[in-house]
Each structure stands twice: as structure tokens, then as C-alpha cells.
Design a protein around this motif. Structure first.
Motif, PDB file in Angstrom:
ATOM      1  N   LEU A   1       0.816  -1.217   0.000  1.00  0.00           N
ATOM      2  CA  LEU A   1       0.000   0.000   0.000  1.00  0.00           C
ATOM      3  C   LEU A   1       0.849   1.266   0.000  1.00  0.00           C
ATOM      4  O   LEU A   1       0.392   2.323  -0.454  1.00  0.00           O
ATOM      5  CB  LEU A   1      -0.928   0.008   1.213  1.00  0.00           C
TER       6      LEU A   1
ATOM      7  N   GLY B   1      -8.124  -4.151  -1.007  1.00  0.00           N
ATOM      8  CA  GLY B   1      -8.584  -4.313   0.369  1.00  0.00           C
ATOM      9  C   GLY B   1      -9.331  -5.612   0.604  1.00  0.00           C
ATOM     10  O   GLY B   1      -9.014  -6.380   1.527  1.00  0.00           O
TER      11      GLY B   1
ATOM     12  N   HIS C   1      -5.175   1.425   5.038  1.00  0.00           N
ATOM     13  CA  HIS C   1      -5.917   1.880   3.855  1.00  0.00           C
ATOM     14  C   HIS C   1      -6.338   3.339   3.981  1.00  0.00           C
ATOM     15  O   HIS C   1      -6.409   4.052   2.978  1.00  0.00           O
ATOM     16  CB  HIS C   1      -7.143   0.992   3.634  1.00  0.00           C
TER      17      HIS C   1
END
Length: 538
Positions: free
Chosen positions: A53, A98, A125
């Protein structure tokens, strides 16, 4: 004819930080990694997700999902109703990342520490693209609510836990995976859902819904949990978005033009006889859906910690590479004092959220009792400190912090959201009072957590004594916020004293329990600024 090079603007860029490039969001974050491991999270999974991420490409995808707004398409070229929302491919990428990592599924798959790992994913996230977190959070939180109907649970749970994002417009049976949203709020009621006017008319073994919902989060979800007035009172229903061979009678009215969370297409909808299935008994709608709300509150307690981390990381990168008055900004004592003070709130929010997530994983009655009260305390405190922290971090960057080229503007717009979602401050504080009054086991579990840190720090002991002396029983309603802030701050301090490095716990007790100085960031004396600032940068 092109001008000579000497006539072009060709200045040398100096004293500007380089791009952050790839940033490992796990390895560079000792607050997250330390607490997630201590609370039982899956370190291997989280390390992989933090690295993925944090890449420049993934952060760019997140920015693109925010920049290109969802588009409402009500009709096709022939004038037939579509009632669909079109998203940028970057949004779909964030959803796939996700859900594929288990954001919605981890807590229900049976592995140890599932809620802690889920909470850490929420934290990660939110640093990249928070809008896609909304549908994933609701999908996660809907799973336990489905226990009110064995038939609906058997049909929907496998698709909600599939770890497979499938945005196709198709009925549930044809989907590889599914998402589930929520539509409760109405114009006249807001948080007072008992004032809802949407009607549910029985039809065979199902119902038809008629009414308007002021907020429907994630309208392209495969279904929604919603509240409507059935013959026996307010009832919870599952409304599928797509039916076999037809669209359900859900009409999208408009997308909300929101301050932040813009990649998520919050909308107004109307039910025009939409097919719905009862979840739980008639008249027990609030009791049924509260299980979903309980779990979404966990995510609203975690998310601000992630936003604070993102803001501090941006500010730290700036001051580490920017000079003023012949010194790097990060080497200047006043800047260190500001960042160290801000870091205390981020550390506390992160530690408290992950401790609460650990209680969600627990199976003992005291775990459930602790989670019931502690999640509201964590949500209240962390969301009250998030917006001013992001504003201070923006100010650290000066004028560039106010420019969209940096992450600060979107973080600033996002900062207030989780304090509103799933109960604004007053609603949460009143819920805290009700829980203390009606659920003695919850109050006892939180008190046990507070007493577990007694004797570790004299300032903590004094603050705990003062709290109990000020409120030997329930506070009067006008003092509910004061009571909640005090109790939540003590709870955060208790977690830090038992699990955080000494520089953090000592600084928090000095800066938040026995504060000597002003109320603005950087007005606390005696902090180990070097140690605290070093943790921001990993």
C-alpha cells in the motif's frame, strides 16, 4: 521558432524535499507494528500489505480515485432507468486490494487476531484512500448482523467473505463476491432512527419498501441493511440491489457533494416498492442492526489514527528535507517540540484502537463488555484530536501544506468524517452514559483496565483518583463530554503505560494527564522530543 534556452524559465530547484517514493507503511511505523503484534495481529500479512500500500504507484492510484469523482448515471441511451454509479478504475483497484487482503473477511475466518489484523488494515488503507474503506467496512460489519436470519446468512455470508471483489451488475447468485451497505438515515430523524417513516408492506414471505433515505452509503453495493416501519414497528431489512432478471426498485436521486471521502458515492435513494427480506423480528430493528453499528464503530475509532499517521509522516518528510535559517527544520528545537507533542495523540489513538480490536477478538464475557464501552470512548477521543492534529501538521509544511500537490488538503477534508459517521460526539457521549448506567459489566471491565496500570506512574494515579472523585457516579448530562474525554484519556494512558516505550507513555502522562503549559501543540515541557520524533519517521 523556439526561444533560446537562456530565455526559458530554467531555474534550479533548491531546498525542496524529494518525492517520498515507495514508503513501507508497516516497517516505518513502530506504533502500528508494535501494538498490532502485541495485540495478536498477523505480522506477516500486515507487513506485506504495508509494503504494497505504501508504494508510490498505489498512493497515486488512491489520489486518482479521489480526483476523478464518481458519476451518477440514471438512464441509458434509450431512456431506461439505470440508477448506477460509474467509478474510476483506481477506485476499483483500491477495493480489490482491500477485499483481496481480507479487510472484510479476516475477523470471521477463525484465525487468531482477526479483528486486530482487520483494524490494522483499516489504519493502513485510510492513509492511501479512505473513500473505498466505507463499503469495505460495512461489508465487514454486516456479517455478524446476518446472524439474525439463518437463511439470509447462509446466502450472503459466503459472498461477503469471499476475498474477491466483483463490481458486476448482477444478482448475488452470479457474483464471485459481494459487498453490503447501509441505508438508515432519513431527513426528519438523523440519528433518531425511531423517527424513520419508510414503510414495509408484507408480501408473501418478503416485504415491499416505500420511502426515502437521506444517506445511502456506497449505493453500488450488492445489498443494503435498512430500517423501515413494519406492522409491528421499526424493523431491519436486507434489500438486494439486483434481482434475477430485473433491478430492484431502488431509485438513486443524487450523489452527495461532500467535504471529503469523495471517492465514495454517498447518495440519496428512494424505495418504490423495493423487494426486501426481514432480518430479525418485526419491531426489533434497532436491536438487530446495532450489531453492525457496533462493528462499524470500531473502524471509525481506527481510521482517525491512520489519518493522523499519514499527516505526521508527510510533515516529517518535509521537515527532514527542508532548511530554514541555516538549519534543517527537523533539527530546530521548537519544531521538534511541535512534532513530539502531536505524536503523543497519534500514539495514543493507535494503541487504544488496537487494544479495543483485541477485545473484539476475545471470547470471554468481559471482552465483549469491555469492547461495548471502550469502542465508544476510543471513537470519541480519537476523532476529537484528529482534525486539530492534521491542521497542525499542515501548518508544519507552511504554504505547501495548503496546496493540492501534497496530501495535506485531502487529509484535512477527511479528518472530521469519522467523528460524524456512526454517531456524532453528543450521540456517542450519551451512549457512553447509557452503557455505564445499564451495563455494569462494561463499566467494570473498563475500570479493571484502568486499575491494571495503577502504580506505573504517579501522574496517572493522580488523574485516575481525580476522575473518580469528580464523578463517583454518573455525571449530569451537560458534563458528558468532559466525562468521556477524561475516561478515554485515562484508558489510552493505561494502554500506553503497559505496552508503549517509556518515552511515549511518560510523554503522554506529562502532556495529557498533568499538562504544564498551554493548549496548543508544542506547549508541553519535559518531553523526550528526539525519541518521539524518531518514531514518526520510523
Amino acid at each position: 521558432m523556439l526561444p533560446a534556452r537562456s530565455q526559458l524559465s530554467d531555474h534550479e530547484v533548491m531546498n525542496q524535499p524529494p518525492g517520498r517514493g515507495d514508503a513501507d507503511l508497516w516497517a516505518s511505523d513502530p506504533a502500528l507494528s508494535g501494538m498490532a503484534v502485541a495485540m495478536g495481529g498477523d505480522a506477516g500479512l500486515l507487513a506485506a500489505r504495508g509494503a504494497a500500500l505504501g508504494t508510490a504507484a498505489m498512493r497515486a492510484a488512491g489520489r486518482e480515485a479521489m480526483r476523478v469523482l464518481p458519476e451518477l448515471r440514471l438512464f441509458d441511451a434509450g431512456g431506461r432507468r439505470l440508477d448506477e454509479v460509474i467509478f474510476h478504475p483506481a477506485y476499483h483497484r483500491m477495493m480489490a486490494e482491500g477485499l483481496g487482503a481480507g479487510y472484510a473477511a479476516l475477523p470471521w475466518e477463525g484465525a487468531p487476531g482477526g479483528h486486530v489484523s482487520h483494524a490494522a488494515l483499516v489504519y493502513l488503507h485510510n492513509q492511501v484512500e479512505p473513500g473505498s474503506c466505507c463499503p469495505m467496512t460495512m461489508t465487514y460489519a454486516a456479517v455478524p448482523a446476518l446472524a439474525a436470519s439463518e437463511a439470509l446468512a447462509a446466502e450472503w455470508r459466503p459472498k461477503l467473505m469471499a476475498r474477491d471483489y466483483d463490481p458486476a451488475v448482477a444478482p448475488l447468485a452470479q457474483k464471485r463476491g459481494a459487498t453490503l451497505g447501509m441505508a438508515m438515515t432519513e431527513k426528519q430523524g438523523g440519528s433518531d432512527v425511531r423517527a424513520n417513516a419508510t414503510r414495509a408492506v408484507p408480501e408473501g414471505g418478503a416485504y415491499r419498501l416505500y420511502g426515502h433515505k437521506w444517506f445511502c452509503s456506497a449505493p453500488m453495493s450488492d445489498g443494503f441493511l435498512t430500517l423501515a416501519q413494519a406492522p409491528e414497528g421499526l424493523t431491519c431489512f436486507l434489500v438486494p440491489r439486483w434481482l434475477e432478471g430485473a433491478r430492484n426498485a431502488i431509485a438513486l436521486q443524487r450523489l452527495k457533494d461532500k467535504l471529503g471521502n469523495r471517492a465514495n458515492a454517498s447518495s440519496e435513494i428512494e424505495y418504490h416498492g423495493a423487494l426486501a427480506y426481514r432480518l430479525g423480528d418485526e419491531g426489533q430493528g434497532v436491536r438487530t442492526i446495532i450489531e453492525m453499528v457496533h462493528h462499524t464503530r470500531l473502524d471509525t475509532a481506527v481510521a482517525p489514527a491512520g489519518l493522523m499517521r499519514a499527516a505526521l509522516a508527510e510533515a516529517h518528510h518535509w521537515v527532514a528535507h527542508r532548511s530554514a535559517f541555516q538549519r534543517r527544520l527537523i533539527d530546530q528545537p521548537l519544531m521538534q517540540a511541535v512534532l513530539a507533542d502531536l505524536a503523543l495523540d497519534w500514539e495514543a489513538a493507535t494503541a487504544l484502537a488496537l487494544r479495543v480490536a483485541q477485545a473484539f477478538d476475545g471470547s470471554a464475557p468481559e471482552d465483549r463488555a469491555f469492547a461495548r464501552l471502550a469502542v465508544a470512548l476510543a471513537k470519541f477521543l480519537s476523532n476529537k484530536i484528529c482534525p486539530p492534529l492534521v491542521a497542525e501538521a499542515m501548518e508544519v509544511m507552511g504554504g505547501m501544506g495548503y496546496v493540492e500537490d501534497t496530501a495535506m488538503p485531502w487529509l484535512y477534508r477527511e479528518a472530521p468524517l469519522n467523528g460524524i459517521w456512526e454517531g456524532s460526539g453528543n450521540v456517542i457521549c450519551l451512549d457512553i452514559l447509557r452503557t455505564v448506567a445499564r451495563e455494569p459489566a462494561a463499566a467494570e471491565a473498563v475500570m479493571a483496565e484502568l486499575l491494571a496500570a495503577k502504580g506505573a506512574d504517579r501522574r496517572y494515579d493522580a488523574a485516575l483518583k481525580a476522575h473518580l472523585g469528580r464523578w463517583p457516579g454518573l455525571p449530569p448530562e451537560p458534563e458528558a463530554r468532559w466525562f468521556a474525554e477524561s475516561l478515554a484519556t485515562l484508558l489510552a494512558a493505561s494502554v500506553l503505560l503497559r505496552h508503549a516505550p517509556g518515552a511515549v507513555s511518560d510523554g503522554y502522562c506529562a502532556g495529557r494527564l498533568a499538562r504544564e503549559g498551554g493548549r496548543v501543540a508544542g506547549s508541553v515541557k519535559g518531553l523526550d522530543t528526539a525519541a518521539l520524533v524518531a518514531r514518526i519517521g520510523g
